[in-house]
Enzyme design. Structure first.
Site, PDB file in Angstrom:
ATOM      1  N   CYS A  51       5.714  -5.805   1.420  1.00  0.00           N
ATOM      2  CA  CYS A  51       6.008  -4.385   1.225  1.00  0.00           C
ATOM      3  C   CYS A  51       5.536  -3.547   2.426  1.00  0.00           C
ATOM      4  O   CYS A  51       6.128  -3.628   3.488  1.00  0.00           O
ATOM      5  CB  CYS A  51       5.423  -3.895  -0.090  1.00  0.00           C
ATOM      6  SG  CYS A  51       6.219  -2.377  -0.687  1.00  0.00           S
ATOM      7  N   LEU A  52       4.481  -2.757   2.281  1.00  0.00           N
ATOM      8  CA  LEU A  52       3.946  -2.016   3.425  1.00  0.00           C
ATOM      9  C   LEU A  52       3.609  -2.972   4.559  1.00  0.00           C
ATOM     10  O   LEU A  52       3.811  -2.659   5.742  1.00  0.00           O
ATOM     11  CB  LEU A  52       2.703  -1.231   3.012  1.00  0.00           C
ATOM     12  CG  LEU A  52       1.976  -0.463   4.122  1.00  0.00           C
ATOM     13  CD1 LEU A  52       2.811   0.714   4.622  1.00  0.00           C
ATOM     14  CD2 LEU A  52       0.613   0.024   3.646  1.00  0.00           C
TER      15      LEU A  52
ATOM     16  N   GLY B 156       9.585   3.254  -0.548  1.00  0.00           N
ATOM     17  CA  GLY B 156      10.364   4.417  -0.150  1.00  0.00           C
ATOM     18  C   GLY B 156      10.605   4.465   1.342  1.00  0.00           C
ATOM     19  O   GLY B 156      11.243   5.396   1.847  1.00  0.00           O
ATOM     20  N   PHE B 157      10.067   3.468   2.067  1.00  0.00           N
ATOM     21  CA  PHE B 157      10.313   3.305   3.498  1.00  0.00           C
ATOM     22  C   PHE B 157      10.895   1.916   3.717  1.00  0.00           C
ATOM     23  O   PHE B 157      10.751   1.028   2.874  1.00  0.00           O
ATOM     24  CB  PHE B 157       9.014   3.451   4.304  1.00  0.00           C
ATOM     25  CG  PHE B 157       8.454   4.847   4.325  1.00  0.00           C
ATOM     26  CD1 PHE B 157       8.743   5.706   5.379  1.00  0.00           C
ATOM     27  CD2 PHE B 157       7.634   5.305   3.306  1.00  0.00           C
ATOM     28  CE1 PHE B 157       8.227   6.998   5.400  1.00  0.00           C
ATOM     29  CE2 PHE B 157       7.112   6.592   3.306  1.00  0.00           C
ATOM     30  CZ  PHE B 157       7.410   7.437   4.359  1.00  0.00           C
TER      31      PHE B 157
ATOM     32  N   GLN C  17       6.627  -3.643   6.618  1.00  0.00           N
ATOM     33  CA  GLN C  17       6.928  -2.506   7.484  1.00  0.00           C
ATOM     34  C   GLN C  17       5.987  -2.463   8.686  1.00  0.00           C
ATOM     35  O   GLN C  17       6.414  -2.193   9.819  1.00  0.00           O
ATOM     36  CB  GLN C  17       6.823  -1.216   6.673  1.00  0.00           C
ATOM     37  CG  GLN C  17       7.809  -1.130   5.521  1.00  0.00           C
ATOM     38  CD  GLN C  17       7.378  -0.150   4.446  1.00  0.00           C
ATOM     39  OE1 GLN C  17       6.451   0.630   4.640  1.00  0.00           O
ATOM     40  NE2 GLN C  17       8.036  -0.186   3.301  1.00  0.00           N
TER      41      GLN C  17
ATOM     42  N   GLY D 169       0.830  -1.201   0.000  1.00  0.00           N
ATOM     43  CA  GLY D 169       0.000   0.000   0.000  1.00  0.00           C
ATOM     44  C   GLY D 169       0.862   1.247   0.000  1.00  0.00           C
ATOM     45  O   GLY D 169       2.088   1.178   0.102  1.00  0.00           O
TER      46      GLY D 169
ATOM     47  N   HIS E 175       8.369  -7.432  -3.820  1.00  0.00           N
ATOM     48  CA  HIS E 175       7.081  -7.949  -4.296  1.00  0.00           C
ATOM     49  C   HIS E 175       7.267  -9.336  -4.905  1.00  0.00           C
ATOM     50  O   HIS E 175       7.685  -9.459  -6.058  1.00  0.00           O
ATOM     51  CB  HIS E 175       6.474  -6.992  -5.327  1.00  0.00           C
ATOM     52  CG  HIS E 175       5.801  -5.819  -4.704  1.00  0.00           C
ATOM     53  ND1 HIS E 175       4.452  -5.800  -4.405  1.00  0.00           N
ATOM     54  CD2 HIS E 175       6.289  -4.631  -4.280  1.00  0.00           C
ATOM     55  CE1 HIS E 175       4.138  -4.644  -3.845  1.00  0.00           C
ATOM     56  NE2 HIS E 175       5.244  -3.918  -3.749  1.00  0.00           N
TER      57      HIS E 175
ATOM     58  N   GLY F 220       2.093   5.341   1.129  1.00  0.00           N
ATOM     59  CA  GLY F 220       2.240   6.236   2.270  1.00  0.00           C
ATOM     60  C   GLY F 220       3.197   5.759   3.344  1.00  0.00           C
ATOM     61  O   GLY F 220       3.935   4.790   3.185  1.00  0.00           O
TER      62      GLY F 220
ATOM     63  N   GLU G 152       5.087 -11.398  -5.996  1.00  0.00           N
ATOM     64  CA  GLU G 152       4.188 -11.628  -7.139  1.00  0.00           C
ATOM     65  C   GLU G 152       4.710 -10.968  -8.407  1.00  0.00           C
ATOM     66  O   GLU G 152       4.229 -11.246  -9.510  1.00  0.00           O
ATOM     67  CB  GLU G 152       2.783 -11.112  -6.812  1.00  0.00           C
ATOM     68  CG  GLU G 152       2.548  -9.630  -7.022  1.00  0.00           C
ATOM     69  CD  GLU G 152       3.264  -8.705  -6.043  1.00  0.00           C
ATOM     70  OE1 GLU G 152       3.295  -7.489  -6.296  1.00  0.00           O
ATOM     71  OE2 GLU G 152       3.792  -9.196  -5.020  1.00  0.00           O
TER      72      GLU G 152
ATOM     73  N   ASN H 208       9.099  -1.716  -4.917  1.00  0.00           N
ATOM     74  CA  ASN H 208       8.418  -0.422  -4.947  1.00  0.00           C
ATOM     75  C   ASN H 208       8.237   0.053  -3.513  1.00  0.00           C
ATOM     76  O   ASN H 208       7.177  -0.131  -2.918  1.00  0.00           O
ATOM     77  CB  ASN H 208       7.060  -0.529  -5.651  1.00  0.00           C
ATOM     78  CG  ASN H 208       6.286   0.777  -5.601  1.00  0.00           C
ATOM     79  OD1 ASN H 208       6.859   1.832  -5.307  1.00  0.00           O
ATOM     80  ND2 ASN H 208       4.989   0.719  -5.868  1.00  0.00           N
TER      81      ASN H 208
END
EC number: 6.3.5.5
Length: 392
Positions: free
Chosen positions: A252-253, A296-297, A256, A224, A367, A226, A369, A294
């Site tokens: 990913c998100l 940025g955190f 985190q 996701g 990712h 943000g 997938e 993908n």
């Protein structure tokens, strides 16, 4: 004749080009993607919500767009920057040209920009706020407005792409998985169904009682957009799920958020990872995977008492040689939870995967997938299925 467009950045720099897609203006965080292909998947990836994406490959649109290579119900990027677009696609699957696709979803984009110079700027100065406009062509005015626009740091963007109700797919599956949906890519859903899962997508804002009512065999915490630290309710939910010892997997998100739920920290990367050829080492096997990224955190290994493994500013050739020597690392979170780092980036040492030693939970930052990208890491979904079967 294309209308003139202006790209302005918060550092005061600006680039003139030609309008591509819809007229108007858009604001967002300026980031770059190094993929030579996969622009349709990039455009439709919910993780890019709030971001203006620069494609480093100079020709975009060669094979057009089609009805299959989509990762959501429409384009999610805030804006798009290319050096040159192709408006006459050459591919038997194409149903529309790239420029027409942008217009269909009212996306403001710009072409004719020196994307190499722009990418170098982002690498040196970091991802930054930017805007594309066809209505405000005064650089001083647009730069000022960019500086006044909100940062992505601290913002909850998942609510813009999370579903509002439960969505069930593959109801006859062999086992059930709740997808905590903060903007899940459709490729992840396809792979869950491929391994036999009944998929129940739920809003990212649900609580533990909502999950219990669905009685899943496992929970996948999705990708996701943000800042993960802004999703406080989701972090609390993951803590509750760990107490219930429900098998968990994060992507990913989701990786985190799992790190934050066990007491770790996340940090904003300088320019992040966005592309389809990032080497990641599986520390358990020594195998190197070529993966799609993908983000940025990232999760900070120092928050688990482990050393920093590298940085985006280090010489990649030297760093990669050193990182190749590393095996599995085990740390302890501030909450006393044992955390095993299972994957690292061979480009800069970023933590790319982890496992909780005493809980049925693991996650990856990349990712698995792909969509687009190589399939080296698709075993993630079989691994999640095995974990569910063991616990069930």
């Amino acid at each position: 004749m294309s209308k003139k467009a202006l790209l302005a950045l918060e550092d005061g720099s600006f680039f003139f080009g030609q309008s591509l897609g819809a007229e108007g203006e858009t604001f967002g965080e300026l980031v770059f993607n190094t993929g030579m292909t996969g622009y349709q998947e990039v455009l439709t990836d919910p993780s890019y919500t709030g971001q203006i994406v620069v494609m480093t490959y100079p020709e975009i649109g060669i094979y057009g767009v089609n009805d299959e290579d989509v990762e959501s119900d429409g384009i999610k990027v805030a804006g798009f920057v290319v050096y040159r677009s192709v408006d006459t696609p050459s591919n038997w699957r194409a149903t529309m040209s790239f420029p027409d696709y942008l217009k269909k979803y009212n996306i403001v984009a710009i072409e004719g920009v020196d994307t190499r110079a722009l990418t170098r700027k982002i690498r040196v100065k970091g991802a930054m706020k930017g805007a594309i406009s066809t209505v405000d062509l005064d650089p001083d005015s647009l730069v000022k407005r960019v500086k006044e626009s909100p940062s992505i740091v601290g913002r909850d963007l998942a609510g813009l792409v999370s579903p509002k109700e439960v969505i069930v797919e593959n109801p006859e599956g062999d086992f059930s998985v709740v997808v905590l949906d903060s903007g899940v890519k459709w490729g992840i859903l396809r792979d869950l169904k491929r391994v036999g899962a009944k998929v129940m997508r739920v809003p990212y804002s649900v609580d533990i009682d909502d999950i219990k009512k669905l009685n899943p065999d496992g929970v996948l915490i999705s990708n996701g957009p943000g800042d993960p630290a802004a999703l406080l309710k989701t972090i609390r939910l993951i803590k509750d799920l760990l107490k219930e010892e429900i098998p968990l997997a994060g992507i990913c998100l989701g990786h985190q958020l799992l790190g934050l739920a066990v007491g770790g920290r996340t940090y904003k990367m300088k320019f992040g990872h966005r592309g389809i050829n990032h080497p990641v080492k599986d520390l358990r096997t020594g195998r190197v995977l070529i993966t799609t990224h993908n983000h940025g955190f990232a999760v900070d290994p120092k928050s688990f008492g482990l050393p920093e493994l590298g940085s985006e500013d280090q010489d990649a050739n030297v760093l990669t040689k050193n990182l190749q020597k590393i095996s599995v690392l085990e740390g302890i979170s501030p909450q006393g939870i044992k955390v095993e780092i299972t994957h690292i980036s061979l480009n800069d040492g970023t933590m790319e995967g982890m496992r909780l030693v005493d809980y049925p939970a693991f996650s990856v930052q990349y990712h698995p997938e792909a969509s687009p990208g190589p399939h080296d890491a698709k075993y993630f979904f079989e691994e999640f299925k095995r974990l569910i079967k063991e616990v069930r």
